[in-house]
Design an enzyme around this catalytic site. Structure first.
Site, PDB file in Angstrom:
ATOM      1  N   SER A   1       0.944  -1.338  -0.018  1.00 56.83           N
ATOM      2  CA  SER A   1       0.041  -0.090   0.029  1.00 56.83           C
ATOM      3  C   SER A   1       0.749   1.136  -0.203  1.00 56.83           C
ATOM      4  CB  SER A   1      -0.857  -0.075   1.135  1.00 56.83           C
ATOM      5  OG  SER A   1      -2.021   0.954   0.969  1.00 56.83           O
ATOM      6  N   HIS A   2       0.648   2.054   1.084  1.00 56.12           N
ATOM      7  CA  HIS A   2       1.450   3.379   1.044  1.00 56.12           C
ATOM      8  C   HIS A   2       2.691   3.356   1.829  1.00 56.12           C
ATOM      9  CE1 HIS A   2      -1.152   2.315   4.443  1.00 56.12           C
ATOM     10  NE2 HIS A   2      -0.217   2.958   5.210  1.00 56.12           N
TER      11      HIS A   2
ATOM     12  N   ASP B   1      -2.453   6.327  -3.489  1.00 56.85           N
ATOM     13  CA  ASP B   1      -1.312   5.911  -2.858  1.00 56.85           C
ATOM     14  C   ASP B   1      -0.666   4.950  -3.681  1.00 56.85           C
ATOM     15  OD1 ASP B   1      -3.357   4.049  -2.625  1.00 56.85           O
ATOM     16  OD2 ASP B   1      -2.718   3.199  -0.788  1.00 56.85           O
TER      17      ASP B   1
ATOM     18  N   ASP C   1      -0.787   1.565  -4.081  1.00 55.69           N
ATOM     19  CA  ASP C   1      -1.627   0.514  -4.908  1.00 55.69           C
ATOM     20  C   ASP C   1      -3.084   1.051  -5.424  1.00 55.69           C
ATOM     21  OD1 ASP C   1      -2.631   0.767  -2.163  1.00 55.69           O
ATOM     22  OD2 ASP C   1      -3.523  -1.166  -2.088  1.00 55.69           O
TER      23      ASP C   1
ATOM     24  N   ASP D   1      -5.738   2.567  -3.952  1.00 55.06           N
ATOM     25  CA  ASP D   1      -6.897   2.509  -3.418  1.00 55.06           C
ATOM     26  C   ASP D   1      -7.075   3.573  -2.322  1.00 55.06           C
ATOM     27  OD1 ASP D   1      -5.203   1.819  -1.290  1.00 55.06           O
ATOM     28  OD2 ASP D   1      -6.113   0.167  -0.758  1.00 55.06           O
ATOM     29  N   ARG D   2      -6.299   4.637  -2.195  1.00 59.69           N
ATOM     30  CA  ARG D   2      -6.464   5.829  -1.452  1.00 59.69           C
ATOM     31  C   ARG D   2      -6.717   7.011  -2.087  1.00 59.69           C
ATOM     32  NH1 ARG D   2      -3.255   5.538   4.379  1.00 59.69           N
ATOM     33  NH2 ARG D   2      -3.705   3.260   4.926  1.00 59.69           N
TER      34      ARG D   2
ATOM     35  N   LYS E   1     -11.555  -0.086  -1.537  1.00 65.19           N
ATOM     36  CA  LYS E   1     -11.563   1.218  -1.623  1.00 65.19           C
ATOM     37  C   LYS E   1     -10.897   1.857  -3.087  1.00 65.19           C
ATOM     38  CE  LYS E   1      -7.806   1.594   1.423  1.00 65.19           C
ATOM     39  NZ  LYS E   1      -7.987   1.209   2.866  1.00 65.19           N
TER      40      LYS E   1
HETATM   41  C1  G1P Z   1      -4.860   1.711   8.270  1.00 64.10           C
HETATM   42  C2  G1P Z   1      -6.104   2.388   8.110  1.00 64.10           C
HETATM   43  C3  G1P Z   1      -7.446   1.948   7.768  1.00 64.10           C
HETATM   44  C4  G1P Z   1      -7.258   1.279   6.615  1.00 64.10           C
HETATM   45  C5  G1P Z   1      -5.884   0.224   6.509  1.00 64.10           C
HETATM   46  C6  G1P Z   1      -5.640  -0.275   5.030  1.00 64.10           C
HETATM   47  O1  G1P Z   1      -4.758   0.715   9.083  1.00 64.10           O
HETATM   48  O2  G1P Z   1      -6.257   3.173   9.491  1.00 64.10           O
HETATM   49  O3  G1P Z   1      -8.375   2.843   7.840  1.00 64.10           O
HETATM   50  O4  G1P Z   1      -8.357   0.331   6.203  1.00 64.10           O
HETATM   51  O5  G1P Z   1      -4.754   1.050   6.741  1.00 64.10           O
HETATM   52  O6  G1P Z   1      -5.515   0.790   4.298  1.00 64.10           O
HETATM   53  P1  G1P Z   1      -4.205   0.760  10.457  1.00 64.10           P
HETATM   54  O7  G1P Z   1      -2.926   0.699  10.325  1.00 64.10           O
HETATM   55  O8  G1P Z   1      -5.035   1.904  11.395  1.00 64.10           O
HETATM   56  O9  G1P Z   1      -4.746  -0.567  11.256  1.00 64.10           O
HETATM   57 ZN    ZN Z   2      -3.529   1.282  -0.327  1.00 63.11          ZN
END
Ligand code: G1P
Ligand code: ZN
Length: 543
Positions: free
Chosen positions: A112-113, A277, A279, A281-282, A376
């Site tokens: 992801s990010h 981000d 991948d 999705d954000r 998302k």
């Molecule tokens: C974080 C975000 C959550 C999201 C997840 C995946 O998780 O807070 O909303 O679904 O990344 O992108 P967390 O690190 O808080 O468990």
């Molecule tokens: Zn992501």
């Protein structure tokens, strides 16, 4: 083609979190490590006669991992593999492709990010046949498998050329390299009013910038915003996916998307800006000198959904993650539809979407989506905003302010304390949990606590229960503090403190959130002893 059984040993710590298994690249590079996890998936999901989708966000080790997975999928008897060209598939595009081609699921390679590169993070997650993240039952099955595995299955074969679209036979498996963008772009075109958006974007007076942060959305945004919607070349920046994201942090927030933020500032600032981000999705969406909080964004999209073709008939309901502000609840109430409060993590929305109980959903962490896929979707949110702007022909800031005037404003902020000593962070949460029943009625920093609990969720569709999803403190004036530990971090513990407070005095809608929430912020420290337990004077990240 000879199937080989390779001895392997169970690896400890291969428990997938809310977003799959995320570790440093070097962990994934240990012999048998990735293979062990992939075989655990294949032992739980029968591949015979089935289609499997494979792709990733382009980060370091993406291509190598895909070659390993292809050989193992062939050995495990999948009938057909659909792989994004160049190994690319954004998370929402993977969801789209799984659904469109009725695959039994997909493997998405992403952290992801989190940053990418040889010393950074890698990740793997499985999405099920509905296109959504594997439900807990499935990830638990994967985990059990990883603990028992004695061997994995693979074949000996030349590497597949991931850069050439086309189909070839490998053993009994048809391996297809597909255009990673086309199916997703077509889906977007079926949801939104591309003609109206094209007329907004192509005359040059409405100026936009999309920052792909050298992550996966570059090719998607270039095709949709520039090629199909006529935004001028250069509207998409940092468009080429790079293995290390150009050394950046592919997280769409005001700090990491600084190049975009700069372009939005001042008299000459652009009209609309957005970023996604690693991948895809954000999303973060911006107007000229104006930041839209993701909680507000969900509420505003819901309030205006009927001006978009896909949601013209109205929405069935809304869901938001528990820590997300209650702005969307106010819209749901006005629309006369249900609003669901779910634990953090996208997978909790899946059942509600599949059951048709909701149409839109979102999280404060820059995640927004709808029933069009089961993830998302960053670019979808950007296009939704562009569609609204094309209809309303108003500046972004005016749309948001108008919403606050109508519904009131839910001031919201999240304070993150990162890289904490995991034990100290756990202890702080335990101490707080132990005191929950004594908190109601107490006065803290001029505020009166009304109730306190540890969020538990019962899925209204399958009845499954999730406990201990975050500590909630409600105050008599309606404001709220939520404490929880991150489930996605890879180093130490991350404490997230979410604060929100409602204001409907028309003269008090333009405050800085940190100021509007100052009393609540100090109450958060007094209640949990954040500074004394963590040794930190300040949060590391404020959003
Ligand atoms: C974080 C975000 C959550 C999201 C997840 C995946 O998780 O807070 O909303 O679904 O990344 O992108 P967390 O690190 O808080 O468990
Ligand atoms: Zn992501």
């Amino acid at each position: 083609m000879q199937v080989q059984q390779i001895q392997t040993q169970p690896f400890s710590g291969q428990k997938p979190g809310t977003s799959g298994l995320r570790k440093k690249v070097v962990e994934f590079q240990q012999p048998g490590y990735l293979e062990n996890f992939v075989q655990a998936i294949f032992n739980s999901v029968d591949g015979s006669g089935q289609t499997l989708v494979i792709g990733g966000d382009g980060r370091y080790y993406n291509r190598q991992a895909i070659q390993i997975i292809i050989r193992m999928a062939v050995a495990n008897g999948f009938a057909r593999l659909l792989i994004g060209q160049g190994g690319i598939l954004s998370t929402p595009a993977a969801s789209c492709v799984i659904r469109k081609y009725q695959a039994c699921g997909g493997i998405v390679l992403s952290a992801s990010h989190n940053p990418g590169g040889p010393d950074e993070d890698f990740g793997i997650k499985f999405n099920a046949a509905n296109g959504g993240p594997a439900p807990e039952k499935m990830t638990e099955a994967f985990y059990q498998q990883t603990q028992q595995l004695q061997h994995y299955l693979t074949v000996e074969a030349e590497a597949i050329d991931l850069d050439q679209q086309g189909s070839q036979q490998l053993g009994n498996t048809q391996v297809e390299i597909i255009d990673p963008v086309a199916d997703y772009a077509d889906l977007m075109q079926s949801l939104f009013d591309f003609a109206a958006m094209k007329s907004l974007l192509s005359d040059g007076s409405f100026r936009i910038c999309f920052d792909a942060m050298h992550a996966v959305t570059g090719p998607y945004a270039s095709e949709i915003l520039q090629n199909r919607l006529g935004a001028p070349a250069g509207s998409v920046i940092n468009a080429q996916p790079l293995e290390d994201f150009g050394g950046g942090h592919p997280d769409p927030n005001l700090v990491h998307a600084h190049e975009l933020v700069q372009r939005m500032q001042g008299e000459d600032g652009l009209d609309f800006g957005a970023a996604s981000d690693g991948d895809g999705d954000r999303n973060m969406v911006l107007g000229r000198d104006f930041y839209i909080n993701p909680c507000d964004s969900l509420a505003i999209l819901a309030a205006n959904a009927q001006s978009v073709p896909a949601y013209q008939q109205g929405i069935a309901g809304i869901a938001r993650s528990m820590p997300t502000s209650r702005a969307a609840d106010r819209v749901a109430k006005a629309l006369g539809v249900d609003c669901y409060e779910t634990p953090t993590g996208w997978k909790f929305f899946g059942n509600l979407l599949d059951a048709g109980k909701i149409t839109l959903c979102g999280e404060e962490s820059f995640g927004t989506g709808s029933d069009h896929v089961r993830e998302k979707d960053g670019l979808w949110a950007v296009l939704f905003w562009l569609n609204l702007l094309a209809v309303k022909r108003q500046p972004v800031a005016d749309i948001v302010r108008g919403h606050w005037q109508q519904y009131g404003r839910d001031y919201f902020t999240r304070h993150d304390y990162e890289g904490l000593d995991a034990e100290a962070a756990q202890q702080m949460m335990t101490r707080l949990r132990d005191r929950l029943s004594t908190l109601s009625g107490q006065a803290v920093a001029d505020l009166q606590i009304e109730a306190a609990d540890d969020f538990a969720y019962r899925d209204p569709v399958d009845g499954s229960e999730s406990q201990a999803q975050g500590i909630r403190i409600y105050f008599e004036d309606g404001s709220r503090i939520v404490y929880r530990l991150s489930g996605t971090g890879t180093e130490g513990a991350t404490l997230r403190v979410y604060l929100d407070s409602y204001q409907n005095d028309p003269g008090l809608l333009e405050q800085d959130p940190q100021q509007a929430l100052a009393t609540l912020i100090s109450a958060a420290d007094q209640i949990a002893g954040i500074k004394s337990s963590t040794g930190r004077e300040q949060p590391d990240v404020i959003t």
